[in-house]
Write an enzyme that holds these catalytic residues in place. Structure first.
Site, short mmCIF file in Angstrom:
data_model
loop_
_atom_site.label_atom_id
_atom_site.label_comp_id
_atom_site.label_asym_id
_atom_site.label_seq_id
_atom_site.Cartn_x
_atom_site.Cartn_y
_atom_site.Cartn_z
N GLY A 242 48.32 50.91 46.96
CA GLY A 242 49.78 51.00 46.99
C GLY A 242 50.29 50.84 48.41
N SER A 243 51.47 51.37 48.66
CA SER A 243 52.11 51.15 49.96
C SER A 243 51.46 51.99 51.06
CB SER A 243 53.59 51.52 49.87
OG SER A 243 53.72 52.93 49.74
N GLY A 247 50.26 55.79 50.77
CA GLY A 247 48.83 55.91 51.05
C GLY A 247 48.53 56.90 52.14
N GLU A 264 43.65 51.31 49.76
CA GLU A 264 43.91 49.85 49.79
C GLU A 264 45.41 49.70 49.90
OE1 GLU A 264 41.83 47.49 49.89
OE2 GLU A 264 39.98 48.47 49.26
N CYS A 298 48.67 41.94 47.68
CA CYS A 298 48.54 42.57 48.99
C CYS A 298 47.93 41.59 49.98
CB CYS A 298 47.74 43.86 48.90
SG CYS A 298 46.17 43.65 48.14
C1 UN1 Z 1 45.89 43.22 45.45
O1 UN1 Z 1 46.82 42.47 45.69
O2 UN1 Z 1 46.08 44.45 45.34
O3 UN1 Z 1 42.17 38.82 46.99
C2 UN1 Z 1 44.49 42.77 45.20
C3 UN1 Z 1 43.02 38.79 46.10
C4 UN1 Z 1 42.68 39.45 44.78
C5 UN1 Z 1 42.96 40.91 44.83
C6 UN1 Z 1 44.30 41.31 45.32
N1 UN1 Z 1 41.30 39.21 44.50
O4 UN1 Z 1 44.11 38.26 46.24
#
Ligand code: UN1
Length: 510
Positions: A242-243, A247, A264, A298
């Site tokens: 999340g953000s 986090g 993450e 992300c």
């Molecule tokens: C995410 O955006 O939380 O590398 C994960 C990637 C994907 C996972 C993204 N395998 O863009």
């Protein structure tokens, strides 16, 4: 509700109903507030989920702990066999489940399918892992002593996932956590509850067929449920996606009780175009990097740092590519769509705010910049040029298809800008110069967890460790040796000499 309509019968294939319980701990229930899940592509309601309340969460943690106590006794390769069955079951449901991912998140059909594929891939990985993950035998300084290292399960692993990858992120965590002997308690995002329910049903079916206790449990819920999960000592590891802001709070809270955490968090991922770059390939990478998942990964490319000699030509070519995408903006489940909606009205608001701020700071909109007036949450993919590399909006992660193009003097300056943001998830350089490439991956290079050459910032495979540095939280999931985080390490000294001897030559006899 869309679920009542014949063309959405795939939802019923997944066992979903108009009103679904959102808590699973061996049986389905849900006494907390109901949420309605909407199709971001039309704004229409899909179906409802009755979330859990705090009390149900607490019971679920208790049941997850009991399940763990049985599961840890199952040999690892036998646990792997269960994960193999989960992978096989996902293969069977890939088409409807991927379609649901697409419908509920707003990502296009092929990305929805790809997300389920990512879960299948990590299951395959985990099956192999179950046979090979191991400790080691270390040389002891004492005669007839051995030092062993063993990896033991932690207990209950709590997974809090985000709306943008409502299936795969759970998958990475669950496949590895289960294989290493943990039970898993999942709380999916409140706006993608149907994916949580449908995925858990698939897993629960495999567990039931094998007469296993609920080693995977689910408690959909809001902030109160999330906070309780994070604070509960019985949850040995919290894996949070999340953000950065949330986090940080999760990290502090889990540390307060000496729990373990995998974070993450946000990214602010740059694509660097060196003067030697294969520009054609870089353009394709930029397109998928910036616009894939409507800019809501992300790992999305948020900044493109271009060598000054190529800058103007690159911007022009990229805008040309963006123009070709206009007829491909549409509902996420339509076959020709490449750009679907963003997930919610809030994302539209964030998009508008970022563009207004970029303009006020002197940025020029080279392409896009507008909300698209139609049902659902659609925005134009947007290219912004002319901002200083350290403008506030450039340093912020906005979950929308907006990219800032920056003009750099050389690769050294580009690396400096790549590294100056607080996030440290993904990064990529396009170069044909071997010296620049090795600089990029060396100690003076990118400070991110993902450091690519001649490919995209997004779309990582499951075989590598996935995650990032600095405000991205430092966690690693998925492949490589990320499994170790789901284990506790035991260092075991065995004395088989028949006499007691102290290390470091210490003499302690009477
Ligand atoms: C995410 O955006 O939380 O590398 C994960 C990637 C994907 C996972 C993204 N395998 O863009």
């Amino acid at each position: 509700f869309l679920i009542d309509q014949p063309e959405y019968s795939f939802l019923k294939e997944l066992g979903l109903e108009r009103d679904n319980p959102g808590v699973y701990s061996g049986q389905w229930q849900g006494r907390g507030p109901s949420v309605t899940s909407y199709d971001p592509g039309t704004g229409r309601p899909i179906a409802k989920v009755r979330q859990g309340n705090v009390q149900e969460l607490e019971q679920t943690i208790g049941l997850a702990l009991e399940a763990y106590k049985q599961w840890r006794q199952v040999p690892a390769p036998v646990r792997g066999e269960i994960v193999r069955q989960i992978g096989d079951e996902l293969r069977k449901y890939k088409e409807p489940l991927g379609k649901l991912v697409s419908l509920e998140v707003g990502k296009i059909y092929s990305e929805g399918q790809g997300e389920v594929q990512e879960f299948i891939d990590i299951c395959d990985y985990a099956v192999g892992l179950s046979r090979i993950y191991s400790g080691q035998l270390i040389n002891s300084e004492r005669a007839d002593h051995s030092i062993l290292e063993a990896w033991r399960p932690l207990g209950v692993v709590g997974v809090i996932s985000a709306y943008n990858f409502p299936n795969a992120v759970f998958g990475w965590n669950a496949a590895i956590a289960l294989t290493t002997g943990n039970s898993v308690l999942w709380k999916g995002a409140p706006s993608t509850p149907l994916v949580s329910v449908a995925t858990t049903k698939i897993v629960a079916d495999v567990l039931r067929r094998n007469n296993l206790p609920p080693v995977v449990t689910l408690c959909q819920g809001g902030t109160d449920v999330g906070q309780t999960l994070v604070a509960d000592k019985r949850v040995n590891l919290v894996s949070f996606t999340g953000s950065c802001q949330t986090g940080r709070d999760v990290g502090v809270e889990v540390q307060r009780r000496f729990g373990k955490v995998i974070l993450e968090l946000g990214g602010n991922n740059a694509l660097i175009i060196d003067e030697s770059a294969n520009v054609k390939m870089a353009l394709d990478a930029a397109l998928f990097g910036c616009i894939g998942t409507s800019g809501q990964r992300c790992t999305t490319t948020r900044r493109i740092i271009v060598h000054e000699k190529l800058h103007d030509q690159f911007v022009k070519a990229l805008v040309g590519k963006y123009q070709q995408l206009i007829p491909k903006i549409g509902h996420q489940l339509e076959a020709q769509t490449l750009v679907g909606p963003v997930h919610t009205q809030q994302n539209v608001e964030n998009y508008k705010a970022a563009i207004a701020e970029a303009k006020s700071l002197g940025g020029a909109v080279a392409f896009g910049g507008n909300v698209i007036q139609r049902d659902g949450f659609y925005v134009e993919p947007t290219v912004i040029t002319g901002l200083p590399h350290d403008a506030s909006v450039v340093h912020r992660e906005t979950f929308a298809p907006i990219v800032y193009i920056l003009k750099a003097k050389n690769v050294d300056q580009a690396i400096e800008w790549n590294n100056e943001v607080e996030q440290g998830l993904s990064s990529a350089i396009f170069t044909e110069n071997i010296g620049q490439a090795f600089k990029w991956i060396g100690a003076k290079g990118s400070d991110c967890g993902i450091v690519n050459i001649n490919t995209t910032t997004n779309g990582a495979e499951i075989g590598g460790a996935f995650g990032g540095e600095k405000a991205t939280g430092g966690g690693r999931e998925s492949g490589s040796d990320a499994w170790k985080q789901y284990c506790k390490r035991a260092t075991i000294t065995v004395n088989h000499s028949g006499e007691l001897a102290c290390a470091q030559g210490v003499v302690f006899n009477v």
